[in-house]
Design an enzyme around this catalytic site. Structure first.
Site, PDB file in Angstrom:
ATOM      1  CG  PHE A   1      -1.612   1.248   1.549  1.00 56.80           C
ATOM      2  CD1 PHE A   1      -2.141   2.074   0.568  1.00 56.80           C
ATOM      3  CD2 PHE A   1      -1.717   1.654   2.880  1.00 56.80           C
ATOM      4  CE1 PHE A   1      -2.766   3.281   0.889  1.00 56.80           C
ATOM      5  CE2 PHE A   1      -2.329   2.844   3.214  1.00 56.80           C
ATOM      6  CZ  PHE A   1      -2.846   3.661   2.221  1.00 56.80           C
TER       7      PHE A   1
ATOM      8  CG  ASP B   1       6.482  -6.656  -1.348  1.00 57.07           C
ATOM      9  OD1 ASP B   1       5.971  -7.677  -0.828  1.00 57.07           O
ATOM     10  OD2 ASP B   1       6.009  -5.517  -1.212  1.00 57.07           O
TER      11      ASP B   1
ATOM     12  CB  ALA C   1       9.107  -4.770   4.176  1.00 54.06           C
TER      13      ALA C   1
ATOM     14  CE1 TYR D   1       2.630  -2.174  12.639  1.00 53.93           C
ATOM     15  CE2 TYR D   1       1.737  -0.354  13.920  1.00 53.93           C
ATOM     16  CZ  TYR D   1       2.317  -0.834  12.757  1.00 53.93           C
ATOM     17  OH  TYR D   1       2.588   0.043  11.731  1.00 53.93           O
TER      18      TYR D   1
ATOM     19  CE  LYS E   1       6.029  -0.422  11.713  1.00 51.23           C
ATOM     20  NZ  LYS E   1       6.792  -0.284  10.460  1.00 51.23           N
TER      21      LYS E   1
ATOM     22  CB  VAL F   1     -11.493   1.597  10.343  1.00 50.02           C
ATOM     23  CG1 VAL F   1     -11.014   2.952   9.845  1.00 50.02           C
ATOM     24  CG2 VAL F   1     -12.939   1.677  10.813  1.00 50.02           C
TER      25      VAL F   1
ATOM     26  CB  ILE G   1     -19.229   0.466  14.791  1.00 50.63           C
ATOM     27  CG1 ILE G   1     -19.844   0.932  13.466  1.00 50.63           C
ATOM     28  CG2 ILE G   1     -18.120   1.406  15.232  1.00 50.63           C
ATOM     29  CD1 ILE G   1     -20.462   2.322  13.535  1.00 50.63           C
TER      30      ILE G   1
ATOM     31  N   GLY H   1      -5.244  -3.277  22.532  1.00 45.51           N
ATOM     32  CA  GLY H   1      -4.154  -2.506  21.958  1.00 45.51           C
ATOM     33  C   GLY H   1      -4.598  -1.290  21.170  1.00 45.51           C
TER      34      GLY H   1
END
Length: 313
Positions: free
Chosen positions: A11, A31, A76, A144, A148, A183, A200, A273
């Site tokens: 993306f 990739d 990546a 996650y 990072k 989302v 939702i 999270g």
């Protein structure tokens, strides 16, 4: 300039490749296609402006391709914040171990510059909103986010230890062309299955900043051209936010639907999270002369229209 883009078929990576091609860079995309698709960069490959190597950064054999490179854009990663709680070891490997492998390939091949895409979630549930880059302490609340932040630390240490230069960007929610998760993607696909009811997650009051991928890429390139420290780090996002409920209303409107029932799963966060309130301070980048090209509502509306068109085609 010879630029390597890891995750360049995905993306954000493919949108960055578009911009680098316009800039005139010689480009190698690496990739493993676990989330990316060569269709995203096929025109550039056919034109000869982009070379593509299918390889996994957790394997061996790709490192020699770093020889002669000027800069690595390390995009990546495993980007799914929500799913990271279920596969922590895998996310660690794909994000942290892969980043160390990239840094080692740079060190061994004397590549001196790295651009890294981090995330707003490294700040955790910040008490200062908009949250500036010097906010502390950083207390990630998702696997996650933890990976990072670990990557940021390793990039900084390699930059200072081995004479490299690094740019780290903490993104708000980046949305738009070629996105395949998040989302907006979820809402559009849920409504395709059931145009009468939309589930939702949480209470719908979660409020966050959203920013178009094109504007994000422009900001990344602007920052790399206008900052020159050993370790440069910037927030990128819009200067406003919208609630999940407002976002859902935009999706419903752009989908041409009416009288859709919203069903909330409850609670103040959508998943383990999830950071319910997020807006980044972008004054550091603005002080270099940059201005956000769009706001959250404009970015969301554009992203929904783009996704609906992509689904039709």
């Amino acid at each position: 300039m010879f630029s390597i883009v890891t995750g360049g078929a995905g993306f954000i990576g493919s949108n960055l490749v578009d911009a680098l091609v316009k800039k005139g860079d010689r480009i190698l995309v690496i990739d493993n296609l676990s989330a990316g698709n060569t269709d995203n960069i096929s025109e550039h490959i056919k034109s000869g402006k982009v070379e593509f190597l299918q390889a996994d950064l957790l394997s061996n054999g790709w490192e020699e391709n770093f020889s002669g490179a000027d800069r690595v854009y390390h995009i990546a990663a495993d980007p799914d914040v929500r799913a990271s709680a279920g596969i922590p070891e895998s996310v660690y490997q794909r994000n942290v171990t892969a980043t160390i492998n990239v840094l080692e390939a740079m060190r061994k091949n004397n590549v001196k510059e790295i651009v890294f895409t981090s995330t707003s979630t490294v700040y955790g549930e910040a008490e200062v909103i908009p949250t500036p880059e010097n906010y502390s302490p950083m207390i990630p609340i998702s696997i996650y986010a933890g990976t990072k932040l670990a990557c940021e630390a390793m990039i900084s240490s390699y930059a200072y230890t081995f004479g490299m230069k690094a740019w780290v960007f903490r993104f708000a929610n980046i949305i738009g062309k070629r996105s395949n998760h998040g989302v907006i993607w979820d809402f559009v696909h849920k409504l395709k299955e059931n145009p009468k009811v939309l589930e939702i997650l949480g209470d719908g009051k979660q409020s966050k900043s959203y920013f178009s991928v094109e504007a994000c890429v422009d900001a990344v390139l602007f920052a790399t051209e206008n900052s020159d420290e050993t370790f440069n780090f910037f927030n990128i996002g819009s200067e406003d936010w919208i609630s999940v409920k407002e976002l859902a209303e935009i999706v419903v409107c752009e989908s041409g639907l009416e009288d859709v029932e919203f069903r909330y799963t409850g609670g103040d966060r959508g998943w383990v999270g999830d950071v319910p309130k997020m807006q980044l301070g972008v004054d550091k980048l603005k002080n270099l002369g940059w201005k956000p090209a769009t706001n959250s509502k404009e970015s969301v509306r554009s992203a929904v229209k783009t996704l609906l068109l992509e689904m039709e085609n």
